[in-house]
Write a protein that holds these residues in place. Structure first.
Motif, PDB file in Angstrom:
ATOM      1  N   HIS A  10      40.718  27.142  46.174  1.00  0.00           N
ATOM      2  CA  HIS A  10      41.798  26.331  46.737  1.00  0.00           C
ATOM      3  C   HIS A  10      41.450  24.848  46.796  1.00  0.00           C
ATOM      4  O   HIS A  10      41.999  24.126  47.609  1.00  0.00           O
ATOM      5  CB  HIS A  10      42.150  26.838  48.137  1.00  0.00           C
ATOM      6  N   GLY A  11      40.554  24.409  45.960  1.00  0.00           N
ATOM      7  CA  GLY A  11      40.157  23.005  45.989  1.00  0.00           C
ATOM      8  C   GLY A  11      39.246  22.674  44.832  1.00  0.00           C
ATOM      9  O   GLY A  11      39.211  23.375  43.824  1.00  0.00           O
ATOM     10  N   SER A  12      38.488  21.630  44.982  1.00  0.00           N
ATOM     11  CA  SER A  12      37.605  21.141  43.938  1.00  0.00           C
ATOM     12  C   SER A  12      36.353  22.004  43.816  1.00  0.00           C
ATOM     13  O   SER A  12      35.836  22.516  44.806  1.00  0.00           O
ATOM     14  CB  SER A  12      37.190  19.701  44.255  1.00  0.00           C
TER      15      SER A  12
ATOM     16  N   GLN B 228      34.313  30.393  62.359  1.00  0.00           N
ATOM     17  CA  GLN B 228      33.356  29.499  61.696  1.00  0.00           C
ATOM     18  C   GLN B 228      33.629  29.435  60.186  1.00  0.00           C
ATOM     19  O   GLN B 228      33.541  28.362  59.584  1.00  0.00           O
ATOM     20  CB  GLN B 228      31.936  29.990  61.966  1.00  0.00           C
ATOM     21  N   VAL B 229      33.964  30.562  59.584  1.00  0.00           N
ATOM     22  CA  VAL B 229      34.257  30.589  58.155  1.00  0.00           C
ATOM     23  C   VAL B 229      35.490  29.750  57.854  1.00  0.00           C
ATOM     24  O   VAL B 229      35.492  28.932  56.926  1.00  0.00           O
ATOM     25  CB  VAL B 229      34.442  32.039  57.648  1.00  0.00           C
ATOM     26  N   ILE B 230      36.538  29.921  58.644  1.00  0.00           N
ATOM     27  CA  ILE B 230      37.766  29.141  58.442  1.00  0.00           C
ATOM     28  C   ILE B 230      37.491  27.662  58.668  1.00  0.00           C
ATOM     29  O   ILE B 230      37.916  26.812  57.878  1.00  0.00           O
ATOM     30  CB  ILE B 230      38.895  29.648  59.364  1.00  0.00           C
ATOM     31  N   ALA B 231      36.759  27.345  59.724  1.00  0.00           N
ATOM     32  CA  ALA B 231      36.452  25.947  60.032  1.00  0.00           C
ATOM     33  C   ALA B 231      35.618  25.292  58.934  1.00  0.00           C
ATOM     34  O   ALA B 231      35.769  24.099  58.666  1.00  0.00           O
ATOM     35  CB  ALA B 231      35.733  25.844  61.375  1.00  0.00           C
ATOM     36  N   SER B 232      34.759  26.065  58.281  1.00  0.00           N
ATOM     37  CA  SER B 232      33.936  25.492  57.214  1.00  0.00           C
ATOM     38  C   SER B 232      34.779  25.066  56.019  1.00  0.00           C
ATOM     39  O   SER B 232      34.402  24.157  55.285  1.00  0.00           O
ATOM     40  CB  SER B 232      32.852  26.477  56.774  1.00  0.00           C
ATOM     41  N   LYS B 233      35.901  25.727  55.818  1.00  0.00           N
ATOM     42  CA  LYS B 233      36.795  25.381  54.714  1.00  0.00           C
ATOM     43  C   LYS B 233      37.846  24.357  55.143  1.00  0.00           C
ATOM     44  O   LYS B 233      38.226  23.498  54.359  1.00  0.00           O
ATOM     45  CB  LYS B 233      37.500  26.635  54.196  1.00  0.00           C
ATOM     46  N   SER B 234      38.326  24.493  56.387  1.00  0.00           N
ATOM     47  CA  SER B 234      39.384  23.599  56.867  1.00  0.00           C
ATOM     48  C   SER B 234      39.358  23.537  58.390  1.00  0.00           C
ATOM     49  O   SER B 234      40.011  24.349  59.047  1.00  0.00           O
ATOM     50  CB  SER B 234      40.752  24.087  56.379  1.00  0.00           C
TER      51      SER B 234
ATOM     52  N   ASN C  41      34.596  33.934  45.037  1.00  0.00           N
ATOM     53  CA  ASN C  41      35.211  33.024  46.006  1.00  0.00           C
ATOM     54  C   ASN C  41      34.130  32.557  46.982  1.00  0.00           C
ATOM     55  O   ASN C  41      33.378  33.363  47.525  1.00  0.00           O
ATOM     56  CB  ASN C  41      36.319  33.772  46.753  1.00  0.00           C
ATOM     57  N   ASP C  42      34.059  31.253  47.204  1.00  0.00           N
ATOM     58  CA  ASP C  42      32.985  30.721  48.049  1.00  0.00           C
ATOM     59  C   ASP C  42      33.062  31.176  49.507  1.00  0.00           C
ATOM     60  O   ASP C  42      32.099  31.039  50.253  1.00  0.00           O
ATOM     61  CB  ASP C  42      32.883  29.200  47.945  1.00  0.00           C
ATOM     62  N   PHE C  43      34.163  31.774  49.914  1.00  0.00           N
ATOM     63  CA  PHE C  43      34.233  32.364  51.251  1.00  0.00           C
ATOM     64  C   PHE C  43      33.158  33.440  51.426  1.00  0.00           C
ATOM     65  O   PHE C  43      32.655  33.661  52.520  1.00  0.00           O
ATOM     66  CB  PHE C  43      35.592  33.025  51.502  1.00  0.00           C
ATOM     67  N   LEU C  44      32.814  34.123  50.337  1.00  0.00           N
ATOM     68  CA  LEU C  44      31.854  35.228  50.427  1.00  0.00           C
ATOM     69  C   LEU C  44      30.409  34.780  50.534  1.00  0.00           C
ATOM     70  O   LEU C  44      29.505  35.606  50.706  1.00  0.00           O
ATOM     71  CB  LEU C  44      32.031  36.173  49.238  1.00  0.00           C
TER      72      LEU C  44
END
Length: 156
Positions: free
Chosen positions: A131-133, A9-15, A112-115
């Protein structure tokens, strides 16, 4: 409140496309090196603790001794910005957040917004997208720097 980190879910939220293409063995490897299982176990045990109460529970749970040397340089400033390193990973970040919250009553950390999936301590976080805007986070970042709260930055 989320009491479990779902790496997919975390990975999917970013990409979402990356999450679909990423092989399962890579996801399992990431889960292992990120200690997702242990983090989820801890989140389950201390799901009711938030903010400094949570960081303090982490430190007590692993029986970590945190010692501040040079306290006179650490306290007594209005809206300080602490540039720090955390060579041990998240644990020393947790320790610094805990110590700063104890001394100042609150703290913000450019993170990092992943956290942001860590609901128990996301009140401390000012998210940045490495890794982005960062357009969506600009107001949050400006507000943090304009506040009286101490800010912890891990520049690497």
């Amino acid at each position: 409140m989320q009491n479990k980190i779902d790496l997919n879910q975390v990975i999917a939220s970013k990409s979402p496309s990356l999450e679909k293409r990423m092989p399962r063995f890579v996801k399992r490897y990431l889960a292992r090196i990120l200690h997702i299982e242990q983090i989820n176990e801890f989140l389950g045990l201390f799901h009711d603790k938030m903010g400094a109460e949570f960081t303090h529970a982490v430190i007590n749970f692993i029986d970590l001794e945190v010692k501040l040397v040079g306290r006179e340089h650490f306290v007594g400033h209005t809206a300080p910005i602490f540039a720090a390193n955390h060579p041990l990973g998240g644990l020393d970040g947790i320790a610094l957040l805990d110590l700063t919250a104890q001394e100042y009553g609150s703290v913000k950390s450019i993170t990092n917004d992943f956290l942001m999936v860590l609901d128990n301590i996301k009140e401390f976080f000012v998210p940045v997208n490495k890794h982005g805007s960062n357009r969506e986070y600009q107001d949050i970042i400006k507000t943090a720097y304009a506040s009286e709260e101490p800010i912890v930055v891990f520049p690497a």
